[in-house]
Design a protein around this motif. Structure first.
Motif, mmCIF file in Angstrom:
data_model
loop_
_atom_site.group_PDB
_atom_site.id
_atom_site.type_symbol
_atom_site.label_atom_id
_atom_site.label_comp_id
_atom_site.label_asym_id
_atom_site.label_seq_id
_atom_site.Cartn_x
_atom_site.Cartn_y
_atom_site.Cartn_z
ATOM 1 N N LEU A 203 0.840 -1.198 0.000
ATOM 2 C CA LEU A 203 0.000 0.000 0.000
ATOM 3 C C LEU A 203 0.873 1.245 0.000
ATOM 4 N N ASP A 204 0.500 2.237 -0.791
ATOM 5 C CA ASP A 204 1.243 3.500 -0.772
ATOM 6 C C ASP A 204 0.921 4.273 0.505
ATOM 7 N N LYS A 205 -0.364 4.239 0.853
ATOM 8 C CA LYS A 205 -0.816 4.940 2.048
ATOM 9 C C LYS A 205 -1.833 4.111 2.795
ATOM 10 N N ILE A 206 -1.885 4.312 4.093
ATOM 11 C CA ILE A 206 -2.910 3.664 4.912
ATOM 12 C C ILE A 206 -3.247 4.640 6.040
ATOM 13 N N THR A 207 -4.498 4.628 6.488
ATOM 14 C CA THR A 207 -4.858 5.567 7.554
ATOM 15 C C THR A 207 -4.425 5.005 8.913
ATOM 16 N N TYR A 208 -4.298 5.910 9.882
ATOM 17 C CA TYR A 208 -3.941 5.485 11.244
ATOM 18 C C TYR A 208 -4.901 4.413 11.743
ATOM 19 N N GLU A 209 -6.203 4.663 11.534
ATOM 20 C CA GLU A 209 -7.212 3.735 12.057
ATOM 21 C C GLU A 209 -7.033 2.343 11.464
ATOM 22 N N GLU A 210 -6.812 2.313 10.140
ATOM 23 C CA GLU A 210 -6.631 1.014 9.499
ATOM 24 C C GLU A 210 -5.354 0.338 9.981
ATOM 25 N N MET A 211 -4.293 1.119 10.100
ATOM 26 C CA MET A 211 -3.016 0.563 10.544
ATOM 27 C C MET A 211 -3.132 0.007 11.961
ATOM 28 N N LYS A 260 -10.165 6.599 -1.532
ATOM 29 C CA LYS A 260 -10.223 5.596 -0.467
ATOM 30 C C LYS A 260 -10.748 4.272 -0.996
ATOM 31 N N GLU A 261 -9.972 3.229 -0.770
ATOM 32 C CA GLU A 261 -10.439 1.900 -1.128
ATOM 33 C C GLU A 261 -11.518 1.508 -0.125
ATOM 34 N N LEU A 262 -12.482 0.740 -0.573
ATOM 35 C CA LEU A 262 -13.498 0.255 0.363
ATOM 36 C C LEU A 262 -12.842 -0.592 1.434
ATOM 37 N N VAL A 263 -11.961 -1.475 0.956
ATOM 38 C CA VAL A 263 -11.249 -2.356 1.867
ATOM 39 C C VAL A 263 -9.761 -2.207 1.591
ATOM 40 N N SER A 264 -8.975 -1.993 2.624
ATOM 41 C CA SER A 264 -7.527 -1.804 2.445
ATOM 42 C C SER A 264 -6.732 -3.058 2.715
ATOM 43 N N GLY A 265 -7.281 -3.931 3.539
ATOM 44 C CA GLY A 265 -6.486 -5.107 3.860
ATOM 45 C C GLY A 265 -7.266 -6.202 4.536
ATOM 46 N N ILE A 266 -6.667 -7.394 4.502
ATOM 47 C CA ILE A 266 -7.234 -8.569 5.165
ATOM 48 C C ILE A 266 -6.206 -9.015 6.210
ATOM 49 N N ALA A 267 -6.626 -9.088 7.449
ATOM 50 C CA ALA A 267 -5.694 -9.513 8.498
ATOM 51 C C ALA A 267 -6.214 -10.796 9.134
ATOM 52 N N VAL A 356 -11.609 -8.103 7.740
ATOM 53 C CA VAL A 356 -11.568 -7.235 6.569
ATOM 54 C C VAL A 356 -11.566 -5.809 7.112
ATOM 55 N N ILE A 357 -10.611 -5.003 6.650
ATOM 56 C CA ILE A 357 -10.430 -3.671 7.238
ATOM 57 C C ILE A 357 -10.489 -2.590 6.171
ATOM 58 N N GLY A 358 -11.208 -1.526 6.444
ATOM 59 C CA GLY A 358 -11.211 -0.414 5.499
ATOM 60 C C GLY A 358 -12.069 0.742 5.972
ATOM 61 N N VAL A 359 -11.545 1.957 5.906
ATOM 62 C CA VAL A 359 -12.330 3.114 6.342
ATOM 63 C C VAL A 359 -13.507 3.366 5.403
ATOM 64 N N GLY A 360 -13.424 2.838 4.166
ATOM 65 C CA GLY A 360 -14.497 3.013 3.195
ATOM 66 C C GLY A 360 -15.813 2.372 3.647
ATOM 67 N N MET A 361 -15.697 1.435 4.580
ATOM 68 C CA MET A 361 -16.875 0.748 5.104
ATOM 69 C C MET A 361 -17.870 1.679 5.770
ATOM 70 N N ARG A 362 -17.354 2.774 6.301
ATOM 71 C CA ARG A 362 -18.213 3.708 7.011
ATOM 72 C C ARG A 362 -19.324 4.207 6.113
ATOM 73 N N SER A 363 -19.022 4.348 4.834
ATOM 74 C CA SER A 363 -19.994 4.981 3.950
ATOM 75 C C SER A 363 -20.559 4.052 2.883
ATOM 76 N N HIS A 364 -20.212 2.778 2.935
ATOM 77 C CA HIS A 364 -20.712 1.873 1.900
ATOM 78 C C HIS A 364 -21.405 0.651 2.485
ATOM 79 N N ALA A 365 -22.488 0.284 1.867
ATOM 80 C CA ALA A 365 -23.215 -0.918 2.303
ATOM 81 C C ALA A 365 -22.688 -2.122 1.541
ATOM 82 N N GLY A 366 -23.004 -3.291 2.027
ATOM 83 C CA GLY A 366 -22.722 -4.514 1.267
ATOM 84 C C GLY A 366 -21.340 -5.107 1.462
ATOM 85 N N ILE A 367 -20.508 -4.481 2.256
ATOM 86 C CA ILE A 367 -19.141 -4.992 2.450
ATOM 87 C C ILE A 367 -19.182 -6.325 3.203
#
Ligand code: ASP
Ligand code: MG
Length: 417
Positions: A203-211, A260-267, A356-367
């Protein structure tokens, strides 16, 4: 010098460069660290360096303490394990001086990096920066021993394993650095563990919350506490390789990420164990009755589900604890059997938590639906689900770890082309 003074006019870029154990593993590596630091100094930057112990050294020191006494004085443990960083910070200062760079070493007590007295896992309380400011102005590079501080009892403390990351971020916050570069043996933060998914992407960038979620869910690039601290003080952190010369992953504020990607990573975390109490009474105070004794025993509970009550009188309660606390948790619960009045205690250590992690989840349904569908298509049964604002976690049988992580990585379009 005040912040406003530093921000006005001729402010130099100030950076913290932290080097982990593999980056200072031997004399050759320490020399190349010095050369890397010199480049930033030559570019006109003010530089603070933070080093870990040479790789393997802290493990050895911990083992020696245990060998003499399994239960040892935590203050003496700190005296011993902090020594690894003392060696590397001195050697790094010498290597810099050899290259003609004005540098000196700083141990935790000298700076001082003041901590609380929780030996072995101390928290940083304050770092004095006036003297450092003066020396930066004189062109001196400060080389810090990571991982260590000084407690209110005037004794050496350490910050917990992996604590040099936290030292670096705390120093960056204290000296108001423009950036905190964490040099390590991987070239950044990935969408998932590359050992499991060959198509994982950096990832080039990731938010604090996601990290923060990624770090606490087992992606071991940064100590979780360092991310908390970076988020609190808005320190721009970059994770990059000391073995290659290319940009890494920036950990930044959400506003800095345009697309913003809907999902940034899988942990995933294998460090979970599942416990179910059947037929506990369905009345107020029961959850408190179950989790109270666990809390008293310092056992952290992670996922919790309580079923609806079929008969109106009893319900089932399922939750997870870390594998390390599993045996103790069972003991505590068996000990409270009479007061809790449950029917059976069912437990299972062969589970993994996949998230499944991503700040995009806040604003999108169906994740979540996409996650459940992807797992269903692979025939993987979901045992427990929990969600937060930016994360969905499921508990599945441990044997499905790789399959689940790969399926989800594809399902969210994270696979590299
Ligand atoms: N040397 C310490 C450890 O191995 C601290 C660190 O490297 O971050 O945990
Ligand atoms: Mg580390």
């Amino acid at each position: 010098m005040s912040v406003s003074e530093r921000q006005s006019g001729s402010r130099k870029t100030r950076i913290v460069m932290k080097f982990g154990g593999t980056s200072v593993a031997n004399i050759e590596r320490i020399k190349s660290v010095a050369a890397r630091v010199k480049r930033e100094v030559d570019a006109g930057h003010e530089v603070a360096v933070v080093v870990s112990a040479m790789s393997g050294v802290t493990n050895q020191l911990v083992d020696w303490c245990k060998e003499i006494a399994p239960l040892h004085d935590a203050r003496e443990y700190d005296t011993v394990v902090a020594s690894g960083e003392q060696v590397t910070c001195g050697l790094t200062a010498i290597a810099l001086q050899e290259l003609g760079v004005n540098a000196r070493s700083w141990l935790g007590w000298q700076a001082p990096i003041v901590t609380d007295d929780a030996h072995g896992k101390a928290r940083i309380v304050s770092i004095a920066s006036e003297e450092l400011d003066k020396r930066f102005a004189q062109g001196q590079v400060a080389v810090f021993a990571g991982f260590q501080g000084v407690g209110p009892d005037n004794r050496v403390t350490t910050l917990g394993r992996g604590g040099s990351d936290t030292s670096a971020v705390a120093i960056a916050a204290a000296i108001k650095a423009d950036r905190c570069d964490i040099f390590t043996d991987v070239d950044g933060v990935y969408t998932t563990d590359p050992r499991i998914v060959a198509k994982a992407q950096k990832l080039d960038k990731i938010t604090y919350e996601e990290m923060l979620e990624m770090a606490s869910l087992g992606a071991k690039v940064l100590q979780t506490r360092s991310v908390e601290m970076a988020m609190k003080h808005r320190v721009r952190v970059q994770v990059l390789s000391s073995f290659e010369d290319k940009p890494g992953t920036l950990v930044v504020d959400e506003e800095e990420i345009m697309e913003k990607e809907l999902v940034s990573g899988i942990a995933y975390s294998r460090d979970e164990a599942k416990i179910t109490l059947t037929r506990v009474a369905d009345r107020p105070g029961v959850a408190a009755g179950i989790f109270g004794p666990l809390t008293d025993a310092n056992i952290n509970v992670d996922m919790i589900v309580q079923n609806i009550s079929e008969d109106g009188a009893t319900t089932d309660m399922t939750f997870t604890v870390s594998k390390g606390d599993y045996d103790r948790a069972l003991k505590v619960l068996e000990g409270s059997r009479n007061t809790l009045e449950f029917k059976d205690l069912i437990s299972d250590k062969n589970v993994v938590k996949v998230s499944v992690i991503g700040v995009g989840m806040r604003s999108h349904a169906g994740i979540a639906q996409r996650m459940f569908k992807a797992l269903a298509e692979k025939g993987i049964n979901i045992q427990v689900i929990s969600t937060s604002e930016i994360k969905i976690s499921v508990l599945v049988a441990e044997e499905y770890t790789e399959l689940a992580v790969r399926a989800l990585h594809s399902a969210y379009g994270l696979d590299a082309a």
